[in-house]
Design an enzyme around this catalytic site. Structure first.
Site, PDB file in Angstrom:
ATOM      1  N   TYR A 134      40.006   9.999  28.711  1.00 34.64           N
ATOM      2  CA  TYR A 134      40.040   8.623  29.411  1.00 34.64           C
ATOM      3  C   TYR A 134      40.536   7.349  28.557  1.00 34.64           C
ATOM      4  O   TYR A 134      40.327   6.149  28.897  1.00 34.64           O
ATOM      5  CB  TYR A 134      38.461   8.367  29.956  1.00 34.64           C
ATOM      6  CG  TYR A 134      38.216   9.154  31.025  1.00 34.64           C
ATOM      7  CD1 TYR A 134      38.866   9.148  32.249  1.00 34.64           C
ATOM      8  CD2 TYR A 134      37.116  10.059  30.837  1.00 34.64           C
ATOM      9  CE1 TYR A 134      38.250   9.975  33.354  1.00 34.64           C
ATOM     10  CE2 TYR A 134      36.748  10.945  31.776  1.00 34.64           C
ATOM     11  CZ  TYR A 134      37.339  10.984  33.231  1.00 34.64           C
ATOM     12  OH  TYR A 134      36.922  11.788  34.051  1.00 34.64           O
ATOM     13  N   TYR A 143      36.612   8.189  40.133  1.00 30.26           N
ATOM     14  CA  TYR A 143      35.043   7.337  39.831  1.00 30.26           C
ATOM     15  C   TYR A 143      35.303   6.686  38.569  1.00 30.26           C
ATOM     16  O   TYR A 143      34.598   5.808  38.165  1.00 30.26           O
ATOM     17  CB  TYR A 143      34.076   8.423  39.849  1.00 30.26           C
ATOM     18  CG  TYR A 143      33.729   9.135  38.617  1.00 30.26           C
ATOM     19  CD1 TYR A 143      34.693  10.175  38.249  1.00 30.26           C
ATOM     20  CD2 TYR A 143      32.780   8.938  37.775  1.00 30.26           C
ATOM     21  CE1 TYR A 143      34.498  10.768  37.003  1.00 30.26           C
ATOM     22  CE2 TYR A 143      32.447   9.480  36.525  1.00 30.26           C
ATOM     23  CZ  TYR A 143      33.381  10.397  36.102  1.00 30.26           C
ATOM     24  OH  TYR A 143      32.965  11.131  34.961  1.00 30.26           O
ATOM     25  N   ARG A 144      36.625   6.766  37.749  1.00 28.93           N
ATOM     26  CA  ARG A 144      36.541   6.710  36.347  1.00 28.93           C
ATOM     27  C   ARG A 144      38.057   6.969  36.016  1.00 28.93           C
ATOM     28  O   ARG A 144      38.633   8.041  36.674  1.00 28.93           O
ATOM     29  CB  ARG A 144      35.627   7.433  35.703  1.00 28.93           C
ATOM     30  CG  ARG A 144      35.503   7.305  34.026  1.00 28.93           C
ATOM     31  CD  ARG A 144      34.312   8.173  33.439  1.00 28.93           C
ATOM     32  NE  ARG A 144      34.022   8.308  32.010  1.00 28.93           N
ATOM     33  CZ  ARG A 144      33.522   8.880  31.534  1.00 28.93           C
ATOM     34  NH1 ARG A 144      32.945  10.041  31.899  1.00 28.93           N
ATOM     35  NH2 ARG A 144      33.253   8.694  30.140  1.00 28.93           N
ATOM     36  N   ASP A 196      29.220  17.060  29.036  1.00 30.80           N
ATOM     37  CA  ASP A 196      29.872  18.195  28.507  1.00 30.80           C
ATOM     38  C   ASP A 196      30.015  18.275  27.083  1.00 30.80           C
ATOM     39  O   ASP A 196      29.669  19.439  26.506  1.00 30.80           O
ATOM     40  CB  ASP A 196      31.215  18.541  29.172  1.00 30.80           C
ATOM     41  CG  ASP A 196      31.128  18.649  30.776  1.00 30.80           C
ATOM     42  OD1 ASP A 196      30.772  19.697  31.285  1.00 30.80           O
ATOM     43  OD2 ASP A 196      31.548  17.769  31.541  1.00 30.80           O
ATOM     44  N   HIS A 243      43.927  16.390  26.520  1.00 31.69           N
ATOM     45  CA  HIS A 243      43.497  16.151  27.660  1.00 31.69           C
ATOM     46  C   HIS A 243      43.538  14.785  28.528  1.00 31.69           C
ATOM     47  O   HIS A 243      43.268  14.004  27.885  1.00 31.69           O
ATOM     48  CB  HIS A 243      42.502  17.127  28.305  1.00 31.69           C
ATOM     49  CG  HIS A 243      41.094  16.649  27.628  1.00 31.69           C
ATOM     50  ND1 HIS A 243      40.318  16.029  28.546  1.00 31.69           N
ATOM     51  CD2 HIS A 243      40.693  16.720  26.448  1.00 31.69           C
ATOM     52  CE1 HIS A 243      39.295  15.751  27.953  1.00 31.69           C
ATOM     53  NE2 HIS A 243      39.549  16.033  26.513  1.00 31.69           N
TER      54      HIS A 243
END
Lengths: 619, 619
Positions: free
Chosen positions: B147, B528-529, B208, B447
């Site tokens: 992110y 959501y993000r 996670d 990622h």
């Protein structure tokens, strides 16, 4: 779909019985619309000023502004509050004031009431208020009993009664276990609609009194008694009219075409819902609420404990049970005095003396109640199929019986009208109003609440109990403490019942409350919610770092409501034009309305709506 | 105190094994401090500009301002980002950029990093930023992998690395089941501290990857995998430094002498915590977090389902089970492709072609994994004593077996290094990093995530799956979908794994993501993000009523951060001085930094820090 493997309810829910509740309160509690005068025929005297014009506006200008609004939203949807004031009690316009006023009746009254039918009309009203600098005060249904009812904080505000016409259940989603409601939807109405649709897999959560607005209770951060008791935590999605007239939808509601507004509360970016609870930053016109899945069975239980001193060890027992959800709903421990009052009989039936009712009289009165000679009554419920409940109930029983003399009450021994069954209904999400019976304790009974938050500890419970007892004794008031354990914290809820027609007892109640708030704050305990007239005082106790939080709240208020029209003073937040003497000023109730030149905008004239001020000095 | 009647853990937790994870990521994930260059010896070239000075400030003025700050908080706590840029990857200062950058490396880099040691020093830094109009970007630990990592949204911002020195666990309360932490406390650190104290009745919830900051994850509204998975819902109390330098405490924290800051989240008045999540309205310097009671036993389970088409009926089965808390933690359904990748082996070991890896290759690769010839793997956990778990597991089993061919995996048949045991640890609140193994799928693997919210329905799952599959195929990207059911909603989490050194594949990943976001939004699904570089695009999808929510967000931003210094552009919220072309402008990433005269304050000169812009056009 049910996973419980047994009937959805294996304890019968008894029908509500309301024999002990005064008719006017029964109507008030049950009915979203017209409340009925209770039939008493006291002499009517003229109201001193008709209407009470908002501070800073000339009477003629105000009436002209109202006429303008009538054109916009319809003549019949703008009512001037010019009805005669019935001596001691006035019921024809309960949305203009606090039915249970702790002040003089002339204090917190509206100048007019308006009834929007849609979000767009709420926007119209807000823009109108900005144009004319009229303070407006939105209510959902005005049932905020014990915390100010329908009254505005600023005398002469125009009440925006959202609930009268905006009372639709917009959606009940049986797959997502959610609903979407307007402000006029009561817990009763939502419950009834779900039953009518045959959605027996959906439960609602209801507070003690089911007649209030789902939105109103939730934005005031009220609680209920199923595992979904934290209403604020259970809502999902708001539609809000901002103080400048724009309308936003929060969470997923901001995404056009979404189908998750009621399923996912957060959306993307700042999660702004919280600033619309206990505030004056916007008018909530729609709200999503999650519904609890039928747990597949439920079972009330009640224990009593003999001594006042059992309170401390009980709290130590309750804390880990509650946090672990072995006690699955709000853990409630009520004092015998309140148990007696909950039967709905007047105090005069038991005692004719003045001052607090003596313990031996209370215990004699309680002899025929389940609490009997004991001091504390615990009301709880276990949820799930029988073998799951049995697991939890066995743990609870083993722990509770560590208190010497603990007694488990057998519901089969109780009459159908017993308070136990009201708690049973409420804990199963069935709206009820039995709770109101204890207002009969005083003639012309009303109540006002003290509700400090503390850890769930014996020491904290004991300190708060002692504080409340000492001050109630000092003011000659009967002490009704109930400890409500939310999850990691408890609220001590003390309801002071008073005679609305007895100015001296009202003053004693208010003084007692003010003292309790200050003394509790000095010990580190703060209120989670409070009555309109106590909001400045309570807000001032949250003063860390030179009142940094209030300064932040005021910064938001000034940004969102530059003209200061929306619910000035609610939760202690005053718009800029009402401030002017710094922080200390707002700590005093009526700060902006005392007619001493404080508050009105420079151009304002305060020749009509000034606060009389006499009945609620602080400190 | 335990109510479970049995040992606190009756399934052994295997020690974490990290053999498959690159050393640099292992260090990054585990260690709050110095991250170690991974040893590759590619040639070093000079960075083009040293340092990247924030837009609108002269280089000499900026260096003078930094010198001033060094006097305030110490020479060693202000680092100019002038280190040489290693070709293709630079690890010495991972808090200056995104370790997994999807853009050119020169894009989102900091000009300097500062290390406050206290709330007071954070206030000093904020006041300094206001004085010099320097954009600052706070990070807790910078582990926001997928992110944006530690990167600032605006190139040349000064990164405020909170976690390096503010990394204390200030309190662990074993009676209230709460803690109070600073930004540098990772899930690992919190878990370890609780174990060291022997508080076996307290569990944490971990996402996670356990190496990130508890505060950072929570304010980004991350989730974990115990019943306390909604981190935002589980926090209680914030300390926040506002963009103008004041510090507030929310909830009960505003009441001096309180002992309930971590026990009761709401306090009195507006509940303002939410606006400090996913925003740029304040810097969270302390946060309270509730801890889960040890449930008295736990038991992982795993099912597999044969066909892609099983997705829709599975979702219909999962929804009521999850909402009823029969499925007690985030319900996770992972595709076989991701199951293969989670073993940590490179794609090249299975397939040497270009384009998406064919299904038959994936199924061949999965033959030795528990998912085997099946398509979907479900990972879950039941909590509580054995007989309570048995009740829930039986219900789950009966429902899951309605899918033809459903298979329950026996953990006893699995090797200790199998991914199943990582899920087992995480669902029991034990931090882990096995999840990172799948970045090995690509060389120099990194990622970036697509994470739309939808209802828990077969139709929605099928539509989102088809959308993702089609666009991944179009861009030649392997598709790793995992459906995560929160409670009433699910997030489809699609992680695109890419080679950081391959500009073409990075561009394909970004283009694929942008297309997925837009197409999903057109169908009513919102993120959501999201990653830093996608924030404008995602924020623009929440556009109901002419972008009313963003206009509201901007109004708050302007009120709280009038100089626009705090994390400009975060979550799509640009301060006034960066705006100027209206809404459409902010939808384009790099809006304020494209060197076309937009953004800088009128007096600003943008001769140094302009965005190169080339690598991320939008649309």
């Amino acid at each position: 779909m049910s996973f419980a493997g047994e009937a959805s309810s294996d304890v019968p829910t008894l029908p509500g019985t309301h024999s002990g509740i005064p008719a006017y309160l029964l109507e008030k509690a049950r009915n979203a619309k017209g409340d009925v005068f209770d039939g008493r025929t006291k002499p009517i005297k003229d109201r001193q000023r008709l209407p009470v014009v908002p501070q800073g506006i000339e009477r003629d200008d105000f009436l002209a502004a109202l006429a303008e609004l009538k054109v916009q939203i319809g003549n019949e949807n703008v009512e001037i509050n010019d009805k005669p004031l019935k001596d001691g009690w006035y019921m024809e316009h309960p949305n203009t004031h606090d039915m249970m006023t702790i002040l003089d009746e002339e204090e917190l009254v509206a100048s007019a009431v308006v009834y929007p039918s849609s979000t767009e009309e709420v926007q119209d009203i807000v823009k109108w208020a900005n144009k004319h600098r009229v303070p407006i005060f939105p209510i959902s249904m005005g049932r905020n009993l014990g915390y100010g009812g329908a009254a505005p904080r600023v005398r002469g505000s125009v009440t925006v009664d959202l609930g009268k016409r905006m009372n639709k259940i917009l959606d009940i989603n049986p797959e997502d276990y959610t609903c979407l409601v307007e402000p006029g939807v009561s817990f009763y109405a939502l419950y009834d609609a779900i039953q009518e649709k045959g959605y027996h897999h959906l439960w609602i959560d209801t507070p003690d009194l089911g007649g209030g607005s789902v939105i109103g209770n939730t934005v005031d951060r009220g609680v209920g008694y199923t595992p979904y008791g934290d209403h604020w935590a259970c809502h999902s999605g708001l539609e809000v009219v901002l103080p400048t007239g724009e309308v936003i939808r929060t969470g997923m509601g901001a995404l056009p075409g979404n189908n998750t507004w009621q399923s996912f509360p957060y959306g993307f970016g700042p999660y702004s819902d919280g600033i619309f609870s206990q505030s004056n930053y916007g008018i909530v016109t729609k709200m999503g609420m999650t519904l609890m899945p039928n747990p597949g069975g439920y079972e009330s239980f009640m224990y009593t404990f003999p001594n006042e001193e059992d309170l401390a060890p009980l709290m130590e027992i309750i804390r880990p049970l509650r946090i672990s959800m072995i006690l699955e709903n709000v853990a409630q421990l009520r004092h015998v005095t309140q148990s007696v009052a909950a039967r709905g009989l007047p105090r005069s039936q038991f005692y004719s003396g003045t001052g607090p009712i003596p313990p031996d009289v209370i215990h004699a009165a309680a002899a025929s109640a389940p609490v009997g000679d004991h001091t504390w009554a615990y009301y709880g419920m276990a949820y799930g199929p029988a073998h799951i409940r049995a697991h939890k109930l066995a743990l609870v029983d083993a722990e509770f019986r560590k208190i010497a003399g603990a007694r488990k009450v057998d519901p089969a021994t109780l009459p159908a009208d017993e308070y136990y069954f009201s708690r049973d209904r409420v804990a199963a999400g069935v709206p009820d109003i039995h709770e109101l019976r204890w207002v009969n304790w005083a003639p012309n009974g009303a109540h006002i609440a003290f509700s400090p938050v503390s850890p769930i500890r014996g020491t904290d419970a004991t300190r708060l109990f002692a504080l409340g007892k000492r001050l109630h004794d000092a003011y000659g008031i009967d002490f009704f403490p109930a400890f409500c354990v939310g999850l990691r914290e408890m609220h001590l809820i003390v309801e002071i019942v008073f005679d609305r027609d007895d100015a001296e007892r009202k003053q004693a109640a208010l003084d007692c409350l003010r003292d309790m708030i200050d003394e509790a704050a000095a010990m580190g305990y703060g209120e989670y919610r409070t009555h309109l007239v106590l909001m400045d005082q309570v807000a001032a106790t949250y003063s860390w770092n030179d009142n940094a939080l209030m300064k932040f709240n005021e910064k938001l208020k000034d940004a969102l409501d530059p003209n200061g029209i929306l619910a000035p003073g609610r939760c202690g937040i005053w718009p800029k034009r009402y401030r002017g003497r710094g922080w200390e000023m707002t700590r005093e109730s009526g700060a902006a309305s005392e007619g001493d030149g404080v508050g009105p905008a420079p151009e304002a004239k305060c020749d009509q709506g000034e606060f009389s001020g006499a009945s609620h000095p602080y400190p």
